[in-house]
Motif scaffolding. Structure first.
Motif: not given
Length: 332
Positions: A309-321
Motif C-alpha cells: 500500500w505504501l508503494i501504491i500511495a507513493l506511485i499515486v502521489i508521484v503521478a498527481i505531482w
C-alpha cells in the motif's frame, strides 16, 4: 488380529489423496472381478492366517506364490507388485512400493527384498499362479518386516457421478500381507514424538506432532489424546482419536486443530498420551513457534501488505505531482 487379510484401496482421481479401508476376504472380490489367494508356505507360522506369516533365517531365499483368478467374462491384465508397510497421516497402516522413512533401514523394507512386479494376462475365468523370490536380510533382525503384494487390474476404472461437472474415478486394489520374522517372540512397540510444528492442512490451522513407533512391531487399537497450551496455560489445540494403528518403525503426523483464528509466535507445550491395550506412553514437550512460522501460516489481512500500500500511495502521489506540474508548465 492386527494383520488384515486384505486391504482395499480406492484411488480417487480428481480429488487429492488416497482413501482406503480394510476388508475381509469375502468382500474384497466384490465389484473387482478378480480374487487372489496366497499359497501356503512351508515356513508359515499360522497356517490358518490368510496372509504370509513367515519364520525365516538370515540370508535365506524363499519363493512366495499367489493364485490370481479372473472372475470376469473378459480377458484382463492383472499386476502383482511387492509393497512395503508404512503409517499414513490418518493413523492407518498402508502400503506402497517405496517408503521414504528415516526410522527403517532400506534393507528392512519388504519391497526391496523381493523380485520385481509382474503383470499377467488372464483369459475369462482363468487362474494363474504368480511366484516371487524373497531374499531375507543377511544379518539378524528383531521384530517384524511388514509388507505385502498389491494386486490390481490394469486399465480399469469405474466412474461415479457425484454432481454436475464433478465425478470420481475408482480403482480398486487388494494387498495380500506378508510379515517376516526370525523369532516367534513379539517385540513391544515404543511410541515417542519427533518434531512438533504448526501447519496449514486443507486451509485449516493445525499443530502437527510427529508420532513415531521406533520398534519393529506392528500394533493397533491405539488411542491418542493430545493438547497444546500456550505460556498462559490456555489450550490452543486439542484432538483425541481412537482405533489408530502403526506399522513397524514408522511415523505419522498427528493433527490437532488450532482453536484461535491466528497463531502467535512464542513458547508452547505439548501434552500427549497414547495407549494401546495395557501399554501407555506419555510425552510432555516444550516447543517454540517462530515469528516467521506464524507470519507464513496466518491469514493475510490488508495490514499484512502495508509495504505494498505504501508503494501504491507513493506511485499515486508521484503521478498527481507530475500531472499538476505538467499543467503548470502548459499554462506558462
Amino acid at each position: 488380529m492386527l494383520k488384515k487379510w486384505f486391504l482395499v484401496l480406492a484411488v480417487l482421481a480428481g480429488m487429492v489423496g488416497l482413501s482406503g479401508q480394510t476388508a475381509q476376504a469375502a468382500s474384497t472380490t466384490s465389484g473387482m472381478g478378480f480374487s487372489v489367494k496366497p499359497v501356503t508356505h512351508q515356513h508359515q507360522i499360522n497356517r490358518a492366517a490368510g496372509y504370509f506369516q513367515l519364520l525365516v533365517k538370515p540370508g535365506q531365499t524363499e519363493r512366495l506364490s499367489l493364485k490370481v483368478h479372473n472372475q470376469a467374462d473378459k480377458r484382463r491384465k492383472i499386476q502383482v507388485a511387492p509393497v512395503s508397510a508404512y503409517t499414513n497421516d490418518n493413523g492407518v497402516i498402508a502400503y506402497k512400493p517405496t517408503v521414504k522413512a528415516k526410522l527403517v533401514a532400506k534393507q528392512s523394507q519388504f519391497a526391496r527384498l523381493v523380485s520385481a512386479a509382474q503383470t499377467v494376462t488372464l483369459a475369462p475365468n482363468a487362474t494363474r499362479t504368480v511366484t516371487f523370490t524373497v531374499k531375507t536380510p543377511s544379518g539378524h533382525f528383531s521384530g517384524l518386516i511388514d509388507g505385502g503384494f498389491r494386486v490390481r487390474a490394469l486399465g480399469e476404472t469405474t466412474t461415479t457421478s457425484v454432481k454436475k461437472g464433478f465425478s470420481i474415478q475408482n480403482r480398486y486394489e487388494t494387498v495380500v500381507g506378508v510379515t517376516l520374522q526370525q523369532r516367534k517372540q513379539a517385540v513391544s512397540p515404543v511410541v515417542q514424538v519427533g518434531t512438533i510444528k504448526p501447519a496449514k492442512v486443507n486451509g485449516q490451522l493445525v499443530a502437527l506432532a510427529n508420532v513415531q513407533n521406533i520398534e519393529p512391531a506392528l500394533f493397533g487399537k491405539m488411542t491418542i489424546d493430545a493438547k497444546v497450551t500456550n505460556d498462559a496455560n490456555q489450550t490452543v489445540a486439542h484432538h483425541k482419536q481412537t482405533d489408530l494403528a502403526m506399522a513397524p518403525n514408522s511415523a505419522f503426523n498427528y493433527h490437532m486443530g488450532w482453536q484461535p483464528k491466528t497463531i502467535k509466535p512464542g513458547k508452547y507445550h505439548l501434552a500427549l498420551v497414547a495407549t494401546s491395550g495395557t501399554q501407555r506412553w506419555t510425552v510432555n514437550r516444550d516447543f517454540t513457534i517462530t515469528r516467521a512460522q506464524a507470519s507464513t501460516l496466518n491469514p493475510k489481512t490488508a495490514m499484512s501488505y502495508w509495504w505494498l500500500w505504501l508503494i501504491i500511495a507513493l506511485i499515486v502521489i508521484v503521478a498527481i505531482w507530475a500531472i499538476l506540474r505538467h499543467r503548470q508548465q502548459k499554462q506558462q
